[in-house]
Motif scaffolding. Structure first.
Motif, PDB file in Angstrom:
ATOM      1  N   HIS A 130       0.823  -1.196   0.000  1.00 27.86           N
ATOM      2  CA  HIS A 130       0.000   0.000   0.000  1.00 27.86           C
ATOM      3  C   HIS A 130       0.864   1.256   0.000  1.00 27.86           C
ATOM      4  N   LYS A 131       0.411   2.279  -0.701  1.00 28.47           N
ATOM      5  CA  LYS A 131       1.146   3.541  -0.792  1.00 28.47           C
ATOM      6  C   LYS A 131       0.884   4.389   0.449  1.00 28.47           C
ATOM      7  N   THR A 132       1.923   4.996   0.964  1.00 27.45           N
ATOM      8  CA  THR A 132       1.789   5.871   2.133  1.00 27.45           C
ATOM      9  C   THR A 132       2.637   7.121   1.938  1.00 27.45           C
ATOM     10  N   VAL A 133       2.218   8.181   2.616  1.00 20.61           N
ATOM     11  CA  VAL A 133       3.009   9.406   2.724  1.00 20.61           C
ATOM     12  C   VAL A 133       3.180   9.692   4.206  1.00 20.61           C
ATOM     13  N   ASP A 134       4.428   9.704   4.669  1.00 17.80           N
ATOM     14  CA  ASP A 134       4.728  10.121   6.038  1.00 17.80           C
ATOM     15  C   ASP A 134       4.931  11.631   6.034  1.00 17.80           C
ATOM     16  N   PHE A 135       4.128  12.324   6.816  1.00 20.04           N
ATOM     17  CA  PHE A 135       4.107  13.791   6.837  1.00 20.04           C
ATOM     18  C   PHE A 135       4.631  14.268   8.190  1.00 20.04           C
ATOM     19  N   PHE A 136       5.917  14.641   8.222  1.00 19.69           N
ATOM     20  CA  PHE A 136       6.527  15.175   9.433  1.00 19.69           C
ATOM     21  C   PHE A 136       6.284  16.690   9.476  1.00 19.69           C
ATOM     22  N   PHE A 137       5.735  17.162  10.586  1.00 24.95           N
ATOM     23  CA  PHE A 137       5.309  18.564  10.646  1.00 24.95           C
ATOM     24  C   PHE A 137       5.361  19.086  12.074  1.00 24.95           C
ATOM     25  N   ASP A 138       5.339  20.400  12.168  1.00 23.60           N
ATOM     26  CA  ASP A 138       5.167  21.114  13.436  1.00 23.60           C
ATOM     27  C   ASP A 138       4.044  22.120  13.213  1.00 23.60           C
TER      28      ASP A 138
ATOM     29  N   GLY B 249       3.499  24.947  14.360  1.00 19.99           N
ATOM     30  CA  GLY B 249       3.905  26.342  14.247  1.00 19.99           C
ATOM     31  C   GLY B 249       4.525  26.713  12.921  1.00 19.99           C
ATOM     32  N   SER B 250       4.664  25.745  12.032  1.00 24.25           N
ATOM     33  CA  SER B 250       5.278  25.987  10.725  1.00 24.25           C
ATOM     34  C   SER B 250       4.209  26.376   9.706  1.00 24.25           C
ATOM     35  N   PRO B 251       4.268  27.591   9.171  1.00 25.23           N
ATOM     36  CA  PRO B 251       3.264  27.980   8.166  1.00 25.23           C
ATOM     37  C   PRO B 251       3.333  27.138   6.909  1.00 25.23           C
ATOM     38  N   ALA B 252       4.530  26.670   6.557  1.00 27.95           N
ATOM     39  CA  ALA B 252       4.637  25.784   5.396  1.00 27.95           C
ATOM     40  C   ALA B 252       3.981  24.437   5.678  1.00 27.95           C
ATOM     41  N   SER B 253       4.064  23.971   6.929  1.00 31.74           N
ATOM     42  CA  SER B 253       3.364  22.743   7.306  1.00 31.74           C
ATOM     43  C   SER B 253       1.855  22.929   7.182  1.00 31.74           C
TER      44      SER B 253
ATOM     45  N   ARG C 115      16.045  10.013  10.016  1.00 32.20           N
ATOM     46  CA  ARG C 115      15.649   9.785   8.625  1.00 32.20           C
ATOM     47  C   ARG C 115      16.124  10.895   7.687  1.00 32.20           C
ATOM     48  N   GLY C 116      16.764  11.917   8.241  1.00 31.44           N
ATOM     49  CA  GLY C 116      17.312  12.979   7.407  1.00 31.44           C
ATOM     50  C   GLY C 116      16.542  14.277   7.427  1.00 31.44           C
ATOM     51  N   VAL C 117      15.517  14.376   8.274  1.00 34.91           N
ATOM     52  CA  VAL C 117      14.709  15.594   8.342  1.00 34.91           C
ATOM     53  C   VAL C 117      15.531  16.721   8.963  1.00 34.91           C
ATOM     54  N   PHE C 118      15.417  17.916   8.362  1.00 33.85           N
ATOM     55  CA  PHE C 118      16.093  19.095   8.906  1.00 33.85           C
ATOM     56  C   PHE C 118      15.158  20.282   9.028  1.00 33.85           C
ATOM     57  N   GLY C 119      13.921  20.138   8.570  1.00 31.19           N
ATOM     58  CA  GLY C 119      12.956  21.219   8.646  1.00 31.19           C
ATOM     59  C   GLY C 119      11.559  20.682   8.408  1.00 31.19           C
ATOM     60  N   ALA C 120      10.590  21.602   8.406  1.00 31.30           N
ATOM     61  CA  ALA C 120       9.186  21.211   8.260  1.00 31.30           C
ATOM     62  C   ALA C 120       8.513  22.055   7.181  1.00 31.30           C
ATOM     63  N   PRO C 121       7.632  21.422   6.416  1.00 25.97           N
ATOM     64  CA  PRO C 121       7.252  20.014   6.469  1.00 25.97           C
ATOM     65  C   PRO C 121       8.219  19.153   5.663  1.00 25.97           C
TER      66      PRO C 121
ATOM     67  N   GLY D 287       9.569  20.614   2.150  1.00 21.81           N
ATOM     68  CA  GLY D 287       8.887  21.841   1.769  1.00 21.81           C
ATOM     69  C   GLY D 287       7.517  21.594   1.163  1.00 21.81           C
ATOM     70  N   GLN D 288       6.595  22.504   1.440  1.00 15.93           N
ATOM     71  CA  GLN D 288       5.251  22.367   0.887  1.00 15.93           C
ATOM     72  C   GLN D 288       5.233  22.650  -0.613  1.00 15.93           C
ATOM     73  N   ASP D 289       6.289  23.235  -1.138  1.00 15.43           N
ATOM     74  CA  ASP D 289       6.374  23.517  -2.564  1.00 15.43           C
ATOM     75  C   ASP D 289       6.935  22.337  -3.344  1.00 15.43           C
ATOM     76  N   ARG D 290       7.035  21.182  -2.716  1.00  8.98           N
ATOM     77  CA  ARG D 290       7.504  19.969  -3.392  1.00  8.98           C
ATOM     78  C   ARG D 290       6.417  18.902  -3.454  1.00  8.98           C
TER      79      ARG D 290
END
Length: 204
Positions: free
Chosen positions: A2-10, A12-16, A167-173, A184-187
């Motif tokens: 099954h296809k999944t998207v893991d969405f790491f977010f905060d 307080g992040s407007p891009a999130s 996993r390599g996360v350095f920012g949100a989302p 980034g939300q632009d991706r």
């Protein structure tokens, strides 16, 4: 598989916030499951040596202009709360606690908090504003604060933040489709493309 998207977010992040407005529809189009992965962005910054774009005034001004452009494109309300950036420690602990203890209400809570911050432009780092927003959204502020003070919840948020960094996360989302990371939300177009390609490779 099954296809999944893991969405790491905060919260307080407007891009999130902007990514949150689009990801449910994107996942529905591609038949994918959206997995919400709340993390503490401040902890990610500390672990990776990154910092908020608002720390660089010229970059911060551009970022807000760019986010407003995307909000207009998406057709969603957007503004920054007074006192931005907001301390989200209580918000993120309460969100994780709700996800753990009342998962059926988690998505409704996200809507209350994300919209409170970036549609209603309320500083939810302020206790009175947070309590009022929660109450108006149908959530008990005392229950929320009890969750935020729970040691198991605190540990879960720390673990989620550590996992994000591993996993390599350095920012949100940050989104993952399998092992592919998209910052980034632009991706989001790349996220959708990865889901389509995954479907194609399994059907061939």
């Amino acid at each position: 598989m099954h296809k999944t998207v893991d969405f790491f977010f905060d919260l307080g992040s407007p891009a999130s916030y902007l990514a949150w407005t689009q990801l449910p529809g994107l996942c529905a189009r591609q038949g994918a499951t959206l997995r919400y992965r709340p993390m503490l962005l401040g902890g990610v910054f500390q672990a990776t040596g990154n910092a908020s774009p608002v720390m660089i005034p010229a970059k911060g001004r551009y970022m807000f202009t760019d986010l407003a452009r995307f909000a207009e494109r998406y057709g969603v309300p957007f503004g920054l709360p007074p006192g931005f950036p907001v301390n989200t420690l209580t918000l993120m602990r309460g969100a994780v606690g709700t996800q753990l203890r009342s998962p059926e209400r988690f998505e409704a809570l996200l809507a209350v908090l994300f919209n409170g911050l970036f549609a209603q432009r309320r500083n939810l780092g302020d206790s009175a504003a947070l309590d009022d927003t929660l109450s108006q959204g149908g959530f008990d502020p005392q229950v929320f604060r009890a969750l935020a003070a729970d040691e198991e919840v605190k540990a879960a948020l720390r673990h989620a933040t550590e996992e994000a960094v591993e996993r390599g996360v350095f920012g949100a989302p940050t989104c993952f489709v399998g092992d592919q990371m998209f910052f980034g939300q632009d991706r989001l177009d790349f996220v959708e493309e990865a889901l389509r390609q995954g479907a194609s490779s399994r059907s061939s």
